[in-house]
Design a protein around this motif. Structure first.
Motif, mmCIF file in Angstrom:
data_model
loop_
_atom_site.group_PDB
_atom_site.id
_atom_site.type_symbol
_atom_site.label_atom_id
_atom_site.label_comp_id
_atom_site.label_asym_id
_atom_site.label_seq_id
_atom_site.Cartn_x
_atom_site.Cartn_y
_atom_site.Cartn_z
ATOM 1 N N THR A 1 0.834 -1.205 0.000
ATOM 2 C CA THR A 1 0.000 0.000 0.000
ATOM 3 C C THR A 1 0.867 1.252 0.000
ATOM 4 O OG1 THR A 1 -0.046 -0.143 2.414
ATOM 5 C CG2 THR A 1 -1.944 -1.036 1.248
ATOM 6 N N CYS A 2 0.262 2.356 -0.445
ATOM 7 C CA CYS A 2 0.962 3.643 -0.422
ATOM 8 C C CYS A 2 0.668 4.294 0.929
ATOM 9 C CB CYS A 2 0.452 4.530 -1.562
ATOM 10 S SG CYS A 2 1.199 6.160 -1.539
ATOM 11 N N LEU A 3 1.714 4.563 1.706
ATOM 12 C CA LEU A 3 1.538 5.133 3.044
ATOM 13 C C LEU A 3 1.326 6.644 2.979
ATOM 14 C CD1 LEU A 3 4.263 3.213 5.086
ATOM 15 C CD2 LEU A 3 1.853 2.678 4.877
ATOM 16 N N ARG A 4 2.146 7.301 2.156
ATOM 17 C CA ARG A 4 1.975 8.758 2.040
ATOM 18 C C ARG A 4 2.533 9.262 0.713
ATOM 19 N NH1 ARG A 4 5.606 7.679 6.226
ATOM 20 N NH2 ARG A 4 3.860 7.621 7.656
ATOM 21 N N ILE A 5 2.047 10.431 0.348
ATOM 22 C CA ILE A 5 2.498 11.066 -0.899
ATOM 23 C C ILE A 5 3.182 12.380 -0.528
ATOM 24 C CG2 ILE A 5 1.775 11.964 -3.145
ATOM 25 C CD1 ILE A 5 -0.768 10.198 -2.824
ATOM 26 N N LEU A 6 4.413 12.547 -0.985
ATOM 27 C CA LEU A 6 5.147 13.784 -0.719
ATOM 28 C C LEU A 6 5.001 14.663 -1.961
ATOM 29 C CD1 LEU A 6 8.436 12.083 0.599
ATOM 30 C CD2 LEU A 6 6.357 12.547 1.877
#
Length: 408
Positions: A170-175
């Motif tokens: 899964t993608c945890l966060r987007i910077l």
């Protein structure tokens, strides 16, 4: 009598109080043999080879190419073991996880696939989220892993960097603060993630919560590349030339302890040094943990800078440029040392030997050249490719150099 006078004069110059500054550099504890010939030609790809990666444990080589495949090669026999198919377009970037068990590939098709390096099997579905092609991938270093987590960062032309959990896929966060394509992502050992972009800035992020720590400004054109003074130890983790890792394979705690021990030895007490290379023909040295102001601007290239690279011992820094030269700099102060000239076209890639004594460079002129860094001269010219050399890596154990070219 003239001789006597001369000796008396020398005595006068050196009294018991004379202080002589002596510069020294620790001798390499091990020596890597120079690469002198091609040991084998690994054929199989149907398209230009765009990226290569050696596994940190020195067992495998991964290659990504324009034929939309990733191939894994056994380094002991120098034969292909797996062809990993799944991408729909060029594979632009490949990277092994710190324990060498997984390899990630990112492509023009905006997807990132994970593969088991031993079996070549695809691990679940691709990681989706990027809306344009993937430009680079950086795994969380072994020393930063907590509670058996396995994180990875990917940058893209879509102006964002994503942090993925490769266990839950899964993608945890987007910077996302950049206003143009993100060209490079690096995961440091001090809790920071560094991203370079065509918006002329470098951003430093907190790895835990993804918050923006600082904005490094100073370039007047696209930032193409980044290098950390601790890159080598972060990428190789607990694997080094001593072979000590064989004694604790599988023991995660011991592997992490040894990786941390190696990192602490390599790290500058003032913190990691970061160098950025840009299309404005200059490089800037930063000390992100101290300040967001440049430490030193490195000028001298007459063309865009395509790659910068610290030596494994971080004493030196090299830069490759479209001006056909490779320049050597002091890795601590950023002072210019010398230029390596010999290529007749743009220099695309460079890689250091593990003992920091030699450098190999690859160019648009289809040749590789091996340079002796101490003697500041070329040792070997390695022809063999029939077209531009796009990627180049020296294996962590120092035994092999792999080069990938447009000639497939």
């Amino acid at each position: 009598s003239s001789k006597l006078k001369g000796s008396e004069k020398k005595k006068a110059e050196f009294s018991g109080e004379t202080v002589l500054p002596i510069l020294f550099k620790p001798e390499a504890l091990f020596r890597i043999r120079p690469i002198t010939r091609a040991s084998s030609t690994l054929e199989g790809h149907q398209g230009a080879i765009l990226d290569l990666a050696f596994s940190p444990d020195g067992q495998y080589l991964a290659s990504g190419a324009g034929d939309a495949t990733l191939r894994l090669w056994d380094l002991n026999t120098e034969t292909p073991i797996h062809t990993c198919e799944g991408h729909k377009d060029h594979v632009l970037f490949v990277a092994f996880s710190p324990d060498s068990k997984l390899v990630a590939s990112g492509g023009m098709d905006k997807l990132i696939y994970l593969w088991n390096s031993e079996t070549g099997d695809r691990m679940g579905n691709p990681l989706k989220g990027h809306t344009k092609f993937v430009t680079s991938i950086a795994w969380q270093p072994m020393i930063a892993q907590k509670n058996d987590e396995r994180l990875m960062a990917s940058s893209s032309k879509d102006m964002s960097t994503r942090i993925w959990d490769t266990k839950s896929m899964t993608c945890l966060r987007i910077l996302s603060c950049h206003t143009a394509s993100v060209t490079k992502v690096l995961w440091g050992g001090e809790g920071f993630i560094y991203t370079a972009s065509q918006d002329r800035t470098i951003k430093v992020w907190n790895e835990k919560n993804g918050s923006l720590v600082s904005d490094l400004k100073g370039h007047s054109h696209w930032v193409n590349t980044l290098a950390l003074s601790t890159d080598y130890v972060l990428q190789t983790g607990c694997f080094d030339h001593t072979g000590k890792h064989y004694s604790f394979m599988g023991d995660q705690a011991k592997m992490m302890d040894y990786a941390l021990e190696r990192y602490k030895k390599a790290r500058d007490p003032r913190g990691e040094r970061l160098v950025s290379g840009s299309d404005d023909n200059t490089m800037i040295m930063w000390q992100p943990s101290q300040s967001n102001k440049p430490v030193q601007r490195l000028t001298g290239h007459q063309g865009q800078i395509i790659q910068v690279c610290f030596s494994p011992d971080s004493y030196y820094l090299v830069s490759a440029s479209f001006d056909k030269s490779v320049k050597l700099w002091d890795g601590k102060s950023g002072k210019f040392i010398t230029s390596f000239r010999g290529h007749v076209a743009s220099v695309y890639q460079m890689s250091w030997s593990a003992d920091s004594r030699m450098l190999v460079t690859g160019s648009k002129d289809s040749t590789l050249k091996v340079w002796d860094v101490e003697k500041r001269k070329m040792m070997f010219d390695l022809p063999g490719h029939s077209d531009e050399v796009y990627c180049l890596k020296w294996s962590p154990d120092g035994i092999r150099v792999a080069s990938g070219s447009k000639d497939k």
